[in-house]
Design a protein around this motif. Structure first.
Motif, PDB file in Angstrom:
ATOM      1  N   UNK A 129     -17.793  -8.065 -34.665  1.00  0.00           N
ATOM      2  CA  UNK A 129     -16.605  -8.911 -34.638  1.00  0.00           C
ATOM      3  C   UNK A 129     -15.933  -8.862 -36.001  1.00  0.00           C
ATOM      4  N   UNK A 130     -14.641  -8.568 -35.989  1.00  0.00           N
ATOM      5  CA  UNK A 130     -13.841  -8.618 -37.208  1.00  0.00           C
ATOM      6  C   UNK A 130     -12.815  -9.727 -37.028  1.00  0.00           C
ATOM      7  N   UNK A 131     -12.812 -10.650 -37.967  1.00  0.00           N
ATOM      8  CA  UNK A 131     -11.923 -11.800 -37.900  1.00  0.00           C
ATOM      9  C   UNK A 131     -10.932 -11.720 -39.056  1.00  0.00           C
ATOM     10  N   UNK A 132      -9.653 -11.691 -38.715  1.00  0.00           N
ATOM     11  CA  UNK A 132      -8.601 -11.639 -39.729  1.00  0.00           C
ATOM     12  C   UNK A 132      -7.851 -12.965 -39.832  1.00  0.00           C
ATOM     13  N   UNK A 133      -8.288 -13.979 -39.106  1.00  0.00           N
ATOM     14  CA  UNK A 133      -7.564 -15.249 -39.048  1.00  0.00           C
ATOM     15  C   UNK A 133      -7.668 -16.069 -40.323  1.00  0.00           C
ATOM     16  N   UNK A 175      -8.663 -13.360 -45.542  1.00  0.00           N
ATOM     17  CA  UNK A 175      -9.445 -12.166 -45.866  1.00  0.00           C
ATOM     18  C   UNK A 175     -10.258 -11.766 -44.636  1.00  0.00           C
ATOM     19  N   UNK A 176     -10.342 -10.471 -44.329  1.00  0.00           N
ATOM     20  CA  UNK A 176     -11.109 -10.061 -43.151  1.00  0.00           C
ATOM     21  C   UNK A 176     -12.604 -10.345 -43.337  1.00  0.00           C
ATOM     22  N   UNK A 177     -13.214 -10.861 -42.289  1.00  0.00           N
ATOM     23  CA  UNK A 177     -14.653 -11.082 -42.289  1.00  0.00           C
ATOM     24  C   UNK A 177     -15.252 -10.340 -41.107  1.00  0.00           C
ATOM     25  N   UNK A 178     -16.465  -9.866 -41.267  1.00  0.00           N
ATOM     26  CA  UNK A 178     -17.141  -9.137 -40.198  1.00  0.00           C
ATOM     27  C   UNK A 178     -18.485  -9.798 -39.917  1.00  0.00           C
ATOM     28  N   UNK A 230     -23.504  -0.564 -42.373  1.00  0.00           N
ATOM     29  CA  UNK A 230     -22.482  -1.590 -42.196  1.00  0.00           C
ATOM     30  C   UNK A 230     -22.636  -2.287 -40.844  1.00  0.00           C
ATOM     31  N   UNK A 231     -21.855  -3.309 -40.638  1.00  0.00           N
ATOM     32  CA  UNK A 231     -21.956  -4.132 -39.423  1.00  0.00           C
ATOM     33  C   UNK A 231     -21.661  -3.325 -38.153  1.00  0.00           C
ATOM     34  N   UNK A 232     -20.641  -2.477 -38.211  1.00  0.00           N
ATOM     35  CA  UNK A 232     -20.268  -1.685 -37.035  1.00  0.00           C
ATOM     36  C   UNK A 232     -21.411  -0.758 -36.625  1.00  0.00           C
TER      37      UNK A 232
END
Length: 124
Positions: free
Chosen positions: A48-52, A55-58, A82-84
Protein backbone atom coordinates in the motif's frame (compact mmCIF):
# COMPACT_ATOMS: atom_id res chain seq x y z
CA UNK A 1 -5.46 34.57 41.41
CA UNK A 2 -5.58 32.06 38.59
CA UNK A 3 -8.61 31.83 36.40
CA UNK A 4 -10.40 28.66 35.40
CA UNK A 5 -9.14 29.06 31.82
CA UNK A 6 -5.48 29.23 32.87
CA UNK A 7 -5.83 26.07 35.00
CA UNK A 8 -7.38 24.15 32.11
CA UNK A 9 -4.63 25.43 29.80
CA UNK A 10 -1.98 24.10 32.21
CA UNK A 11 -3.73 20.72 32.48
CA UNK A 12 -4.04 20.52 28.69
CA UNK A 13 -0.36 21.43 28.23
CA UNK A 14 0.79 18.80 30.76
CA UNK A 15 -1.35 16.06 29.18
CA UNK A 16 -0.21 17.04 25.69
CA UNK A 17 3.41 17.01 26.81
CA UNK A 18 3.00 13.59 28.43
CA UNK A 19 1.44 12.18 25.25
CA UNK A 20 4.21 13.67 23.11
CA UNK A 21 6.84 12.22 25.47
CA UNK A 22 5.19 8.75 25.43
CA UNK A 23 5.06 8.69 21.62
CA UNK A 24 8.70 9.77 21.42
CA UNK A 25 9.83 7.13 23.90
CA UNK A 26 7.85 4.35 22.18
CA UNK A 27 9.20 5.39 18.77
CA UNK A 28 12.76 5.34 20.12
CA UNK A 29 12.31 1.95 21.77
CA UNK A 30 10.80 0.47 18.59
CA UNK A 31 13.66 1.94 16.56
CA UNK A 32 16.36 0.49 18.80
CA UNK A 33 14.80 -2.82 19.85
CA UNK A 34 12.88 -5.57 18.14
CA UNK A 35 10.07 -7.51 19.71
CA UNK A 36 9.29 -11.19 19.61
CA UNK A 37 9.18 -13.16 16.40
CA UNK A 38 5.99 -14.95 15.38
CA UNK A 39 5.54 -17.67 12.77
CA UNK A 40 2.33 -17.13 10.78
CA UNK A 41 0.72 -18.63 7.68
CA UNK A 42 0.35 -16.05 4.91
CA UNK A 43 -2.98 -15.90 3.06
CA UNK A 44 -2.34 -12.61 1.21
CA UNK A 45 -0.17 -9.50 1.22
CA UNK A 46 -0.85 -6.06 -0.19
CA UNK A 47 1.68 -3.31 -0.84
CA UNK A 48 0.00 0.00 0.00
CA UNK A 49 1.29 3.42 -0.98
CA UNK A 50 -0.46 6.35 0.66
CA UNK A 51 0.00 9.84 -0.74
CA UNK A 52 -2.77 11.49 1.30
CA UNK A 53 -0.58 12.67 4.18
CA UNK A 54 1.69 14.80 2.00
CA UNK A 55 4.83 12.68 1.97
CA UNK A 56 4.33 9.22 0.43
CA UNK A 57 4.25 6.36 2.91
CA UNK A 58 4.43 2.66 2.13
CA UNK A 59 3.32 -0.37 4.09
CA UNK A 60 2.55 -4.04 3.59
CA UNK A 61 -0.67 -5.41 5.05
CA UNK A 62 -0.35 -9.15 5.50
CA UNK A 63 -3.38 -11.35 6.15
CA UNK A 64 -2.53 -14.55 8.00
CA UNK A 65 -4.76 -17.46 8.91
CA UNK A 66 -3.33 -17.90 12.41
CA UNK A 67 -2.10 -14.45 13.52
CA UNK A 68 -4.66 -12.10 11.96
CA UNK A 69 -3.55 -9.00 10.07
CA UNK A 70 0.07 -7.89 10.43
CA UNK A 71 1.06 -4.38 9.35
CA UNK A 72 4.62 -3.67 8.23
CA UNK A 73 5.19 0.09 8.19
CA UNK A 74 8.93 0.45 8.74
CA UNK A 75 10.90 -2.45 7.33
CA UNK A 76 14.28 -3.45 8.74
CA UNK A 77 14.35 -7.15 7.78
CA UNK A 78 15.48 -8.57 5.43
CA UNK A 79 18.05 -5.87 4.76
CA UNK A 80 17.89 -4.27 1.32
CA UNK A 81 14.39 -5.51 0.41
CA UNK A 82 11.69 -2.92 -0.22
CA UNK A 83 8.00 -3.16 0.64
CA UNK A 84 6.87 -3.96 -2.91
CA UNK A 85 9.30 -6.88 -3.15
CA UNK A 86 8.24 -8.25 0.23
CA UNK A 87 4.56 -8.19 -0.76
CA UNK A 88 5.44 -9.95 -4.03
CA UNK A 89 7.39 -12.69 -2.22
CA UNK A 90 4.67 -13.23 0.39
CA UNK A 91 1.96 -13.48 -2.27
CA UNK A 92 4.05 -16.01 -4.19
CA UNK A 93 4.11 -18.19 -1.04
CA UNK A 94 0.47 -18.01 0.06
CA UNK A 95 -0.39 -20.83 2.45
CA UNK A 96 3.20 -21.06 3.71
CA UNK A 97 4.65 -19.92 7.04
CA UNK A 98 6.98 -16.97 7.54
CA UNK A 99 8.66 -15.69 10.68
CA UNK A 100 7.61 -12.07 11.31
CA UNK A 101 9.79 -9.81 13.46
CA UNK A 102 7.32 -7.81 15.55
CA UNK A 103 7.79 -4.34 16.98
CA UNK A 104 8.69 -4.15 20.67
CA UNK A 105 5.75 -1.93 21.65
CA UNK A 106 2.37 -2.73 20.10
CA UNK A 107 -0.44 -0.17 20.11
CA UNK A 108 -3.06 -2.49 18.57
CA UNK A 109 -2.86 -6.16 19.63
CA UNK A 110 -5.37 -7.18 16.94
CA UNK A 111 -3.19 -5.73 14.16
CA UNK A 112 0.42 -6.11 15.31
CA UNK A 113 3.13 -4.06 13.69
CA UNK A 114 6.23 -5.76 12.31
CA UNK A 115 9.65 -4.87 10.93
CA UNK A 116 9.47 -7.53 8.23
CA UNK A 117 10.32 -11.21 8.00
CA UNK A 118 13.44 -13.04 9.11
CA UNK A 119 13.95 -14.53 5.63
CA UNK A 120 12.42 -14.40 2.14
CA UNK A 121 12.17 -18.19 2.34
CA UNK A 122 9.24 -19.84 4.13
CA UNK A 123 9.81 -21.47 7.50
CA UNK A 124 10.02 -25.26 7.27
Amino acid sequence: MKTKESKSTIVFAVLGGALFLWLGISYTINTLMQGESRVCTVTSAEHIQDYNAGAPTASVEVETSDCGKIIITKMKYPDGVNMAKLAEVLNAHQGEKFEFILKYIQFDADRPGAYGVSSLEPVQ
